[in-house]
Every structure is written in C-alpha cells, then in structure tokens.
Design a protein around this motif. Structure first.
Motif, PDB file in Angstrom:
ATOM      1  N   LEU A 149       0.835  -1.197   0.000  1.00 31.83           N
ATOM      2  CA  LEU A 149       0.000   0.000   0.000  1.00 31.83           C
ATOM      3  C   LEU A 149       0.874   1.253   0.000  1.00 31.83           C
ATOM      4  CD1 LEU A 149      -3.062   0.641   0.140  1.00 31.83           C
ATOM      5  CD2 LEU A 149      -2.769   0.978   2.601  1.00 31.83           C
ATOM      6  N   LEU A 150       1.961   1.230   0.755  1.00 31.78           N
ATOM      7  CA  LEU A 150       2.894   2.357   0.785  1.00 31.78           C
ATOM      8  C   LEU A 150       3.532   2.575  -0.587  1.00 31.78           C
ATOM      9  CD1 LEU A 150       4.771   4.467   2.127  1.00 31.78           C
ATOM     10  CD2 LEU A 150       6.228   2.553   2.844  1.00 31.78           C
ATOM     11  N   VAL A 184       4.107   5.256  -6.037  1.00 35.57           N
ATOM     12  CA  VAL A 184       4.104   5.110  -7.498  1.00 35.57           C
ATOM     13  C   VAL A 184       3.012   5.971  -8.128  1.00 35.57           C
ATOM     14  CG1 VAL A 184       3.650   3.488  -9.371  1.00 35.57           C
ATOM     15  CG2 VAL A 184       5.151   2.822  -7.496  1.00 35.57           C
ATOM     16  N   LEU A 185       1.826   5.980  -7.521  1.00 33.75           N
ATOM     17  CA  LEU A 185       0.737   6.796  -8.061  1.00 33.75           C
ATOM     18  C   LEU A 185       1.082   8.286  -8.023  1.00 33.75           C
ATOM     19  CD1 LEU A 185      -2.389   5.021  -6.516  1.00 33.75           C
ATOM     20  CD2 LEU A 185      -1.569   4.898  -8.874  1.00 33.75           C
ATOM     21  N   ALA A 186       1.921   8.673  -7.066  1.00 36.46           N
ATOM     22  CA  ALA A 186       2.311  10.083  -6.978  1.00 36.46           C
ATOM     23  C   ALA A 186       3.197  10.503  -8.140  1.00 36.46           C
ATOM     24  CB  ALA A 186       3.035  10.334  -5.649  1.00 36.46           C
ATOM     25  N   LEU A 187       3.803   9.538  -8.844  1.00 35.74           N
ATOM     26  CA  LEU A 187       4.629   9.878 -10.007  1.00 35.74           C
ATOM     27  C   LEU A 187       3.788  10.359 -11.175  1.00 35.74           C
ATOM     28  CD1 LEU A 187       7.143   6.873  -9.914  1.00 35.74           C
ATOM     29  CD2 LEU A 187       7.539   9.219  -9.120  1.00 35.74           C
ATOM     30  N   LEU A 188       2.476  10.049 -11.186  1.00 34.63           N
ATOM     31  CA  LEU A 188       1.634  10.394 -12.335  1.00 34.63           C
ATOM     32  C   LEU A 188       1.420  11.898 -12.493  1.00 34.63           C
ATOM     33  CD1 LEU A 188      -0.895   7.422 -12.110  1.00 34.63           C
ATOM     34  CD2 LEU A 188       1.132   7.648 -13.549  1.00 34.63           C
ATOM     35  N   PRO A 189       1.051  12.704 -11.470  1.00 35.79           N
ATOM     36  CA  PRO A 189       0.565  12.335 -10.139  1.00 35.79           C
ATOM     37  C   PRO A 189      -0.942  12.080 -10.191  1.00 35.79           C
ATOM     38  CG  PRO A 189       0.742  14.704 -10.253  1.00 35.79           C
ATOM     39  CD  PRO A 189       1.149  14.171 -11.625  1.00 35.79           C
ATOM     40  N   MET A 190      -1.461  11.254  -9.246  1.00 35.13           N
ATOM     41  CA  MET A 190      -2.882  10.960  -9.233  1.00 35.13           C
ATOM     42  C   MET A 190      -3.605  11.716  -8.124  1.00 35.13           C
ATOM     43  SD  MET A 190      -4.878   7.268  -9.257  1.00 35.13           S
ATOM     44  CE  MET A 190      -4.491   7.014 -10.982  1.00 35.13           C
ATOM     45  N   PHE A 191      -3.128  11.566  -6.902  1.00 35.19           N
ATOM     46  CA  PHE A 191      -3.789  12.231  -5.770  1.00 35.19           C
ATOM     47  C   PHE A 191      -2.923  13.354  -5.199  1.00 35.19           C
ATOM     48  CE2 PHE A 191      -5.374   7.790  -5.697  1.00 35.19           C
ATOM     49  CZ  PHE A 191      -6.685   8.050  -6.048  1.00 35.19           C
ATOM     50  N   VAL A 192      -1.627  13.117  -5.085  1.00 36.35           N
ATOM     51  CA  VAL A 192      -0.695  14.136  -4.620  1.00 36.35           C
ATOM     52  C   VAL A 192       0.566  14.042  -5.473  1.00 36.35           C
ATOM     53  CG1 VAL A 192      -1.544  14.177  -2.233  1.00 36.35           C
ATOM     54  CG2 VAL A 192       0.262  12.570  -2.858  1.00 36.35           C
ATOM     55  N   ALA A 242       1.597   8.663   2.096  1.00 35.88           N
ATOM     56  CA  ALA A 242       2.033   8.587   0.705  1.00 35.88           C
ATOM     57  C   ALA A 242       0.862   8.792  -0.246  1.00 35.88           C
ATOM     58  CB  ALA A 242       2.701   7.239   0.440  1.00 35.88           C
ATOM     59  N   TRP A 243      -0.315   8.360   0.137  1.00 33.87           N
ATOM     60  CA  TRP A 243      -1.498   8.508  -0.712  1.00 33.87           C
ATOM     61  C   TRP A 243      -2.060   9.918  -0.676  1.00 33.87           C
ATOM     62  CZ3 TRP A 243      -4.746   4.986  -3.527  1.00 33.87           C
ATOM     63  CH2 TRP A 243      -4.215   3.708  -3.669  1.00 33.87           C
ATOM     64  N   MET A 244      -1.984  10.574   0.494  1.00 33.06           N
ATOM     65  CA  MET A 244      -2.708  11.841   0.660  1.00 33.06           C
ATOM     66  C   MET A 244      -1.843  13.024   1.066  1.00 33.06           C
ATOM     67  SD  MET A 244      -6.130  10.271   2.429  1.00 33.06           S
ATOM     68  CE  MET A 244      -5.468   8.670   2.869  1.00 33.06           C
ATOM     69  N   GLY A 245      -0.558  12.820   1.260  1.00 31.72           N
ATOM     70  CA  GLY A 245       0.329  13.922   1.544  1.00 31.72           C
ATOM     71  C   GLY A 245       0.374  14.327   3.010  1.00 31.72           C
TER      72      GLY A 245
END
Length: 285
Positions: free
Chosen positions: A158-159, A164-172, A217-220
């Motif tokens: 999950l971490l 990885v999603l932050a590289l897009l970025p998606m949420f943060v 990591a998901w939400m900053g």
C-alpha cells in the motif's frame, strides 16, 4: 457504444465490493495463520530443529472455502456474499455451528464503501486506485481487530503503490507523497518512544507507523494531523462505548490500526470538504 450512467457504475461497484468482501474475509482469517506458520518454521530453522511436519494452514487462494468448525466444503449457494449468510440464518448448513457475524459485515462494508468510492471519483483510474486502497484498509482493519497485527504483506504494498501513483501524479505530487510517508512514520514512531520511555510500556505496534506512512504517501503531509485527530476521536468513542458496555476490559490493549484506517478512508473521500467546512466555521480562508 453508449456510456453507462453513473448510477449503474455505482451499483456495479457495490456488487464488485460484495464479491471482493468475500475474499477479504479469507484474507483476514487465513493470512495471520499462514504468517504464524512461517514464523514457526523460521524459528525451527534458526534453532536447528527438525522440520515441523504439521500441515500448513489453508492457503488464501487455492484452498476452497469451508466451515471452520466441521471443515465441510461450502457450496456455491453458501458462498453468495451477504445473502448466503442470511439464507443460512447465520449457521452452517452441515453442522449447524454459528457463523461469525464478521462474514456479512465485511462483505457489506466492502460493498458500501466501494460504491461510495465510485460515486466520489466516477468511472476512472482514480476510482480503481481508491478501490484498492479501500479493500486493503478493510483487510488490515479486520486482521488488526482479530490479532493486533498489521501485516507488512499489506502495508508495504500500500505504501509503495501510493508512492508510485504520486509519479503520475494521481492524488498528490511525488514530493508531497514522500514527505507524507516520512512524517507519517516518524510522527507515530516518536509518540511510541516517548510513551515507552515515560511508562516502560508499548503504546502501539510498529504496524501503526507503517500504515500511517502509507496513508501519508497517498494523501500527503497535510492529511496527517487530521487523520491522527480523527482516529483518536473514533478510537476514544469506540473504546469508551465498549468499556461502558463491559465488552472490553480496561487493561486489555485495543488495536489502533482500524481507527487509523477509518480516519484515512474518511479523509480520502471527504477530506477536502471537511477542510473547507472547518475553515468556514473558523473564519479562515
């Protein structure tokens, strides 16, 4: 091909959530047993003891569902999420032993929260990521409630997925995700050591640090303080209620991970609205 209306996507997400909830029950029940068996095997190897010939607990994917009491395999009708438990009236068809209320509750929770995620984000990649986050938090909460463990097998993926999603970025953004993960871990780590130095006791497990790091990591980093405050409030309300109803002894530790998970999910879905509402109430802009 015409696009499906949002209400249909929400309904499909709810059905998918029910099906995934059935699998989450398997994870909640079997993963800790498999982990414990692995630890025993590793301990015997370190101590140079003979290999344990005890059969391993059922696997998470391959072994079919069965009654935990009589071990009889369950039929397809028995395995229908939520409705199977209702049709059986909470008892095994074969031995009449009571079936834990956990099964329908986890399935219902997974279905409802999955529908809310698609209602929030619509049919999008963000919704898919949100579903993965939701299902993982449910599994972690269930395991922590039962065993007071937050397995690395779930918190670490999950971490890393959040980073990885932050590289897009998606949420943060990536910097926000990295800082959020670091502060999330170090904040509870610091509380843990201060409490231990003052009292000589462990106030929480290390899994709580990792879970908050994953949510950071998901939400900053901005989400961390509200999540800690919200999880503490939820924990105090639930713990106080259980103690008042005498369903939990004061000296028995209560897992904190489910409250962190609940606060993280609430902030993930409604954090922006909650923050705006707070700023309006306080007159901040």
């Amino acid at each position: 091909m015409p696009e499906l209306p949002l209400v249909l996507w929400i309904a499909l997400a709810g059905v998918l959530g029910l099906l995934v909830g059935s699998f989450l029950n398997v994870v909640i029940l079997r993963l800790p047993e498999r982990m414990a068996a692995g630890w025993r095997q590793e301990a015997r190897e370190v101590l140079e003891l003979e290999a344990d010939v005890t059969p391993l607990p059922p696997g998470i994917v391959r072994e079919p569902s069965h009654c935990p009491h009589c071990k009889h395999p369950l039929s397809a009708m028995d395995n229908i999420p939520l409705f199977g438990w209702l049709l059986l009236r909470g008892r095994c068809r074969y031995c009449q032993a009571k079936i834990s209320i956990q099964y329908p509750l986890v399935e219902l929770l997974s279905g409802v929260l999955s529908a809310v995620i698609v209602w929030k984000f619509g049919p999008s990649w963000a919704a898919l990521a949100g579903l993965v986050l939701t299902w993982t938090l449910i599994a972690l909460s269930g395991i922590d409630f039962r065993t007071q463990l937050l397995p690395d097998q779930l918190t670490f993926p999950l971490l890393w997925l959040g980073l990885v999603l932050a590289l897009l970025p998606m949420f943060v953004t990536a910097p926000s995700a990295i800082i959020g993960a670091a502060i999330g871990y170090l904040s509870l780590w610091s509380v843990y050591w201060v409490f231990k130095l003052l009292t000589g006791k462990e106030g929480m497990g290390h899994g709580d640090f990792k879970l908050l790091a994953a949510l950071g990591a998901w939400m900053g980093p901005v989400s961390l303080l509200p999540m800690i405050l919200l999880s503490s409030l939820i924990g105090a309300l639930v713990g106080g209620t259980l103690i008042a109803l005498r369903k939990h002894e004061r000296d028995i530790p209560m897992p904190f991970g489910p409250f962190i998970a609940a606060a993280g999910w609430v902030w993930f879905v409604a954090g922006h609205g909650l923050l705006q509402g707070y700023m309006q109430l306080t007159g901040l802009r």
